[in-house]
Scaffold this motif. Structure first.
Motif, PDB file in Angstrom:
ATOM      1  N   LEU A  56     -15.665  42.430  23.938  1.00  0.00           N
ATOM      2  CA  LEU A  56     -15.057  42.733  25.235  1.00  0.00           C
ATOM      3  C   LEU A  56     -13.598  43.139  25.065  1.00  0.00           C
ATOM      4  CD1 LEU A  56     -15.670  42.718  28.317  1.00  0.00           C
ATOM      5  CD2 LEU A  56     -14.579  40.466  28.366  1.00  0.00           C
ATOM      6  N   LEU A  57     -12.874  42.437  24.188  1.00  0.00           N
ATOM      7  CA  LEU A  57     -11.487  42.825  23.889  1.00  0.00           C
ATOM      8  C   LEU A  57     -11.440  44.287  23.444  1.00  0.00           C
ATOM      9  CD1 LEU A  57      -8.930  40.880  21.661  1.00  0.00           C
ATOM     10  CD2 LEU A  57      -9.341  43.310  21.331  1.00  0.00           C
ATOM     11  N   ALA A  58     -12.313  44.623  22.510  1.00  0.00           N
ATOM     12  CA  ALA A  58     -12.292  45.977  21.946  1.00  0.00           C
ATOM     13  C   ALA A  58     -12.601  47.027  23.004  1.00  0.00           C
ATOM     14  CB  ALA A  58     -13.285  46.073  20.790  1.00  0.00           C
ATOM     15  N   TRP A  59     -13.679  46.816  23.751  1.00  0.00           N
ATOM     16  CA  TRP A  59     -14.106  47.854  24.683  1.00  0.00           C
ATOM     17  C   TRP A  59     -13.189  47.958  25.896  1.00  0.00           C
ATOM     18  CZ3 TRP A  59     -16.443  51.695  22.936  1.00  0.00           C
ATOM     19  CH2 TRP A  59     -17.364  51.565  21.895  1.00  0.00           C
ATOM     20  N   MET A  60     -12.600  46.850  26.341  1.00  0.00           N
ATOM     21  CA  MET A  60     -11.628  46.944  27.437  1.00  0.00           C
ATOM     22  C   MET A  60     -10.417  47.761  27.005  1.00  0.00           C
ATOM     23  SD  MET A  60     -12.519  45.548  30.352  1.00  0.00           S
ATOM     24  CE  MET A  60     -11.077  44.905  31.230  1.00  0.00           C
ATOM     25  N   SER A  61     -10.066  47.692  25.730  1.00  0.00           N
ATOM     26  CA  SER A  61      -8.972  48.505  25.206  1.00  0.00           C
ATOM     27  C   SER A  61      -9.387  49.957  25.036  1.00  0.00           C
ATOM     28  CB  SER A  61      -8.491  47.936  23.866  1.00  0.00           C
ATOM     29  OG  SER A  61      -7.502  48.753  23.286  1.00  0.00           O
ATOM     30  N   LEU A  62     -10.558  50.177  24.443  1.00  0.00           N
ATOM     31  CA  LEU A  62     -11.004  51.536  24.127  1.00  0.00           C
ATOM     32  C   LEU A  62     -11.383  52.345  25.366  1.00  0.00           C
ATOM     33  CD1 LEU A  62     -13.174  50.674  20.996  1.00  0.00           C
ATOM     34  CD2 LEU A  62     -10.938  51.798  21.007  1.00  0.00           C
ATOM     35  N   THR A  63     -11.735  51.654  26.474  1.00  0.00           N
ATOM     36  CA  THR A  63     -12.120  52.351  27.714  1.00  0.00           C
ATOM     37  C   THR A  63     -11.020  52.306  28.762  1.00  0.00           C
ATOM     38  OG1 THR A  63     -13.102  50.358  28.712  1.00  0.00           O
ATOM     39  CG2 THR A  63     -14.550  51.737  27.343  1.00  0.00           C
ATOM     40  N   ASN A  64      -9.819  51.869  28.357  1.00  0.00           N
ATOM     41  CA  ASN A  64      -8.701  51.766  29.301  1.00  0.00           C
ATOM     42  C   ASN A  64      -9.061  50.869  30.490  1.00  0.00           C
ATOM     43  OD1 ASN A  64      -6.081  52.230  30.224  1.00  0.00           O
ATOM     44  ND2 ASN A  64      -6.675  54.050  31.386  1.00  0.00           N
ATOM     45  N   LYS A  65      -9.598  49.685  30.184  1.00  0.00           N
ATOM     46  CA  LYS A  65      -9.897  48.627  31.155  1.00  0.00           C
ATOM     47  C   LYS A  65     -11.052  48.963  32.095  1.00  0.00           C
ATOM     48  CE  LYS A  65      -5.132  46.911  31.169  1.00  0.00           C
ATOM     49  NZ  LYS A  65      -3.971  46.531  32.000  1.00  0.00           N
ATOM     50  N   ASP A  66     -11.983  49.795  31.652  1.00  0.00           N
ATOM     51  CA  ASP A  66     -13.172  50.076  32.456  1.00  0.00           C
ATOM     52  C   ASP A  66     -14.149  48.910  32.281  1.00  0.00           C
ATOM     53  OD1 ASP A  66     -15.683  50.984  33.428  1.00  0.00           O
ATOM     54  OD2 ASP A  66     -15.075  53.073  33.120  1.00  0.00           O
TER      55      ASP A  66
END
Length: 318
Positions: free
Chosen positions: A246-256
């Motif tokens: 979740l940390l990674a994807w919230m960063s990579l998707t700009n909090k999507d």
């Protein structure tokens, strides 16, 4: 000046003038020599997704405690600060993210408060992802003294919090029997200052699936749920894996939040399916699968981590 000394001084200078800390994570949680929980569960997925990770091990055990026997060491609050002082002295204390998981003592957790405050002075845009590992299924894993420290001191500092249902109930004093109860619990955590809350698992689903419940009050406000298919076995390290993804994807998707949930669950499902298949292959007689054969198959799931293919869609609620 000798060439060796010159190189040494240049290296020291480079450390002390560290560039943008984009995708650099300090992770404080447990570690096992064999198997995948805590930092062992979180590090590889974050690295695969392009994040540098520096790990501080709150405990170092031979294996996870579910085996029934383990040996190892527990890091105390003084030793934590010794390690962090070394990072500070060398200018290595600039991080884009802080991730915390299992912490076993109140004094250690209190030092984490000081550490977060320092990291935010160094880099104000630090994103703190807190997995408040307290317990599950009605049982505490840690001393009860940690609950008020998380509730009153840690949660207000965190950007993202990923408790399970039992932990959310402990942190808010509210019982969760339905989705509205979950929303009320989440709003109480938001009121403490946390931007994004994800209940990583709740019993609000069915016999076939658990339900994750998530809410964000930054950017596009959102309240969402996503189904998590149940498996006929219990795995360890799944909460640690969930928080890191979740940390990674919230960063990579700009909090999507919606996309992050879908990619996180897709990866989790891929890892767990592969783990269960391996366990069954080692138990051809259909008997009980040994704990060693249910350790997460993270290395073998590199493709799922790099390129998850969501098949479960998060539902947005009004």
């Amino acid at each position: 000046m000798t060439s060796r000394l010159l190189i040494s001084r240049l290296a020291a200078s480079s450390c002390c003038t560290m560039a943008d800390p984009s995708r650099r994570v300090l992770s404080i949680q447990s570690h096992v020599v064999s198997g995948y929980v805590g930092n062992k569960s979180a590090s590889f997925p974050l690295q695969v997704l392009g994040f540098e990770i520096d790990a501080i091990n709150s405990v170092q055990f031979s294996n996870h405690t579910g085996y029934g026997y383990w040996k190892g060491q527990v890091l105390n609050d003084s030793e934590l600060m010794d390690l962090f002082e070394g990072l500070k002295r060398n200018g290595l204390d600039k991080y884009s993210h802080l991730l915390t998981g299992y912490i076993g003592s109140a004094s250690f957790l209190s030092k984490v408060v000081d550490l977060v405050q320092h990291l935010r002075q160094v880099y104000p845009d630090l994103v703190y992802v807190c997995d408040p590992v307290l317990g599950d299924n009605g049982f505490l894993y840690v001393p009860k003294e940690l609950v008020p420290i998380y509730r009153d001191n840690i949660i207000p500092l965190a950007n993202i919090v990923t408790p399970n249902q039992f932990e959310a109930e402990l942190l808010t004093g509210e019982k969760i029997h339905n989705l509205e109860d979950a929303r009320r619990c989440i709003n109480l955590l938001h009121a403490k200052g946390c931007e994004t809350i994800v209940l990583s698992s709740t019993d609000l689903g069915s016999d076939d699936h658990l339900l994750a419940v998530a809410s964000s009050v930054v950017g596009e406000k959102m309240f969402a749920t996503i189904k998590i298919p149940r498996f006929p076995h219990n795995f360890t390290g799944t909460g640690d894996l969930f928080a890191s993804l979740l940390l990674a994807w919230m960063s990579l998707t700009n909090k999507d939040l919606k996309v992050s949930l879908e990619k996180t669950i897709a990866t989790m499902q891929g890892v767990l399916k592969r783990t269960l298949e391996f366990g069954k292959s080692k138990t051809p007689d259909g008997g009980n699968i040994a704990k060693a054969h249910l350790e997460l198959r993270l290395i073998q799931s590199k493709g799922d981590i790099e390129n998850p293919k969501p098949t479960i869609v998060a539902e947005i609620h009004s």
